[in-house]
Design a protein around this motif. Structure first.
Motif, PDB file in Angstrom:
ATOM      1  N   ILE A 282       0.862  -1.182   0.000  1.00  0.00           N
ATOM      2  CA  ILE A 282       0.000   0.000   0.000  1.00  0.00           C
ATOM      3  C   ILE A 282       0.900   1.235   0.000  1.00  0.00           C
ATOM      4  CG2 ILE A 282      -1.911   1.158   1.127  1.00  0.00           C
ATOM      5  CD1 ILE A 282      -2.465  -1.767   0.228  1.00  0.00           C
ATOM      6  N   ALA A 283       0.886   1.973  -1.109  1.00  0.00           N
ATOM      7  CA  ALA A 283       1.861   3.049  -1.311  1.00  0.00           C
ATOM      8  C   ALA A 283       1.227   4.431  -1.163  1.00  0.00           C
ATOM      9  CB  ALA A 283       2.496   2.906  -2.688  1.00  0.00           C
ATOM     10  N   CYS A 284       2.076   5.465  -1.220  1.00  0.00           N
ATOM     11  CA  CYS A 284       1.580   6.834  -1.066  1.00  0.00           C
ATOM     12  C   CYS A 284       0.815   7.292  -2.295  1.00  0.00           C
ATOM     13  CB  CYS A 284       2.739   7.779  -0.763  1.00  0.00           C
ATOM     14  SG  CYS A 284       3.789   8.164  -2.195  1.00  0.00           S
ATOM     15  N   GLY A 285       1.199   6.787  -3.489  1.00  0.00           N
ATOM     16  CA  GLY A 285       0.486   7.107  -4.713  1.00  0.00           C
ATOM     17  C   GLY A 285       0.923   8.367  -5.435  1.00  0.00           C
ATOM     18  N   HIS A 286       1.807   9.168  -4.847  1.00  0.00           N
ATOM     19  CA  HIS A 286       2.153  10.437  -5.497  1.00  0.00           C
ATOM     20  C   HIS A 286       3.653  10.700  -5.592  1.00  0.00           C
ATOM     21  CE1 HIS A 286       2.878  11.928  -1.425  1.00  0.00           C
ATOM     22  NE2 HIS A 286       1.678  11.493  -1.092  1.00  0.00           N
ATOM     23  N   CYS A 287       4.484   9.801  -5.081  1.00  0.00           N
ATOM     24  CA  CYS A 287       5.930  10.017  -5.179  1.00  0.00           C
ATOM     25  C   CYS A 287       6.427   9.627  -6.575  1.00  0.00           C
ATOM     26  CB  CYS A 287       6.669   9.220  -4.109  1.00  0.00           C
ATOM     27  SG  CYS A 287       6.681   7.426  -4.383  1.00  0.00           S
ATOM     28  N   ARG A 288       7.690   9.893  -6.815  1.00  0.00           N
ATOM     29  CA  ARG A 288       8.290   9.615  -8.128  1.00  0.00           C
ATOM     30  C   ARG A 288       8.176   8.138  -8.492  1.00  0.00           C
ATOM     31  NH1 ARG A 288      13.740   8.582  -9.895  1.00  0.00           N
ATOM     32  NH2 ARG A 288      14.210   9.596 -11.900  1.00  0.00           N
ATOM     33  N   ARG A 289       8.385   7.257  -7.520  1.00  0.00           N
ATOM     34  CA  ARG A 289       8.318   5.825  -7.797  1.00  0.00           C
ATOM     35  C   ARG A 289       6.890   5.389  -8.117  1.00  0.00           C
ATOM     36  NH1 ARG A 289      12.150   3.931  -2.682  1.00  0.00           N
ATOM     37  NH2 ARG A 289      13.972   5.154  -3.312  1.00  0.00           N
ATOM     38  N   CYS A 290       5.946   5.869  -7.329  1.00  0.00           N
ATOM     39  CA  CYS A 290       4.549   5.512  -7.580  1.00  0.00           C
ATOM     40  C   CYS A 290       4.095   5.991  -8.954  1.00  0.00           C
ATOM     41  CB  CYS A 290       3.654   6.099  -6.492  1.00  0.00           C
ATOM     42  SG  CYS A 290       3.772   5.280  -4.881  1.00  0.00           S
ATOM     43  N   LEU A 291       4.433   7.217  -9.298  1.00  0.00           N
ATOM     44  CA  LEU A 291       4.010   7.777 -10.569  1.00  0.00           C
ATOM     45  C   LEU A 291       4.658   7.069 -11.752  1.00  0.00           C
ATOM     46  CD1 LEU A 291       4.002  11.585  -9.669  1.00  0.00           C
ATOM     47  CD2 LEU A 291       2.032  10.039  -9.862  1.00  0.00           C
ATOM     48  N   ALA A 292       5.789   6.403 -11.509  1.00  0.00           N
ATOM     49  CA  ALA A 292       6.466   5.658 -12.571  1.00  0.00           C
ATOM     50  C   ALA A 292       6.025   4.201 -12.625  1.00  0.00           C
ATOM     51  CB  ALA A 292       7.978   5.737 -12.368  1.00  0.00           C
ATOM     52  N   GLY A 293       5.026   3.833 -11.817  1.00  0.00           N
ATOM     53  CA  GLY A 293       4.522   2.462 -11.834  1.00  0.00           C
ATOM     54  C   GLY A 293       5.267   1.511 -10.932  1.00  0.00           C
TER      55      GLY A 293
END
Length: 340
Positions: free
Chosen positions: A92-103
């Protein structure tokens, strides 16, 4: 409601805990089945690295391989989830960091791991609060047992995909536990020639019973060309062996974790032009796993040795195999079994 709680190293008990609430973005799930995983055992024994780094602490409520039915939806959640059979992503991730936005949400620095890290209680309970954004719907052909095998299946499927083999090529899987056997099943479903290496000769009986005729111990491995090797073991000696065995220019995939550091000579990796890949979690493999279970191209139900109730789980974590258990490596829990 009743839930299993780790209260300290090698201490587990069933406790009455507050009912989960469908907070904004969350649903409540009536849990039908939960798998006991090696990570859960490490949390129970106190050996899990998260307990030493501060990501996890006691008391802790485990359980991250699960299936169930949604019974309530919080504000902002589509009410059509209610009544649907589901499983969910552990990460369960934050959804808005660089890693999340990159999939790459499964490696988010702020990630919460359900039933593993602090912040999200696990599914070894009668009910579970879970974020709707991380639910995965289960079709009617995927029963409760299969649903609770989606999470380990997703990890194994990612391992097979990372091996980048085509039909007819040869895959060696090191390790005959749940992850290794699931990887073997996904490989076979893709037309790959699968070989499985277990630790002891007696470990190979189940491998052969599952239809894998190429079953070996490490000591009896034939001198074949291995187009890819998946290390699904917990042996510190096998990561290096995997590089020694794989064909030059091909891939080694690491899924298993040893309790002590493993030795891997990067000179061998470079001089053989080997690609080494680590697999963390099931996230990107969940959809493919559900599809494979639904169409029966992969059927891992024989891996489940027994299904017990919450009151019996502490004995399982203490190393006691349930009476009448089959030969499979996986124990499942039905939290409804003891009460109602």
């Amino acid at each position: 409601m009743r839930a299993l709680v780790f209260t300290g190293p090698e201490r587990a008990e069933v406790r009455e805990v507050p009912e989960p609430v469908a907070a904004p973005g969350d649903v409540v799930v009536e849990v039908e089945r939960v798998g006991v995983c090696g990570t859960d055992v490490e949390l129970f024994t106190g050996g899990m690295s998260y307990l030493h780094s501060g990501r996890s602490s006691y008391p802790l409520r485990p359980g991250h391989e699960w299936s169930g039915t949604v019974t309530a939806a919080g504000p902002g959640v589509d009410p059509s989830w209610i009544g649907r059979r589901v499983t969910g992503d552990t990460m369960i991730a934050c959804g808005h960091c660089r890693r999340c936005l990159a999939g790459r949400h499964h490696v988010c620095a702020g990630m919460l791991e359900v039933g593993i890290a602090d912040g999200r209680p696990g599914a070894l309970a009668e009910r579970l609060a879970f974020p709707a954004a991380y639910l995965r719907a289960l079709p009617g052909s995927v029963d409760a047992t299969l649903g609770a095998l989606v999470e380990p299946g997703g990890t194994s499927l990612r391992g097979v995909e990372a091996a980048a083999l085509t039909a007819g090529e040869r895959l060696l899987v090191l390790g005959s536990g749940t992850i290794g056997l699931l990887a073997a099943m996904f490989g076979r479903a893709r037309g790959i020639e699968v070989h499985v290496a277990g630790r002891r000769p007696e470990d190979l009986d189940l491998v052969r019973a599952l239809g894998f005729e190429h079953a070996w111990t490490v000591e009896t491995l034939p001198g074949l060309a291995w187009d890819a090797v998946i290390d699904a073991s917990n042996s510190p000696a096998l990561p290096g062996l995997a590089v020694d065995l794989v064909e030059p220019g091909r891939r080694v995939v690491y899924i298993g974790l040893s309790g002590t550091p493993s030795l891997l000579d990067t000179r061998d990796v470079v001089l053989k032009d080997v690609t080494a890949i680590g697999i963390l979690g099931a996230s990107a493999g969940l959809a493919g796993t559900i599809a494979a279970y639904a169409d029966r191209s992969v059927d891992p139900r024989p891996l489940v040795a027994a299904t017990v109730g919450l009151d019996e789980v502490a004995d399982v974590f203490a190393g006691h195999r349930p009476t009448g258990a089959g030969p499979g490596p996986k124990i499942h829990v039905d939290p409804r079994r003891d009460h109602g």
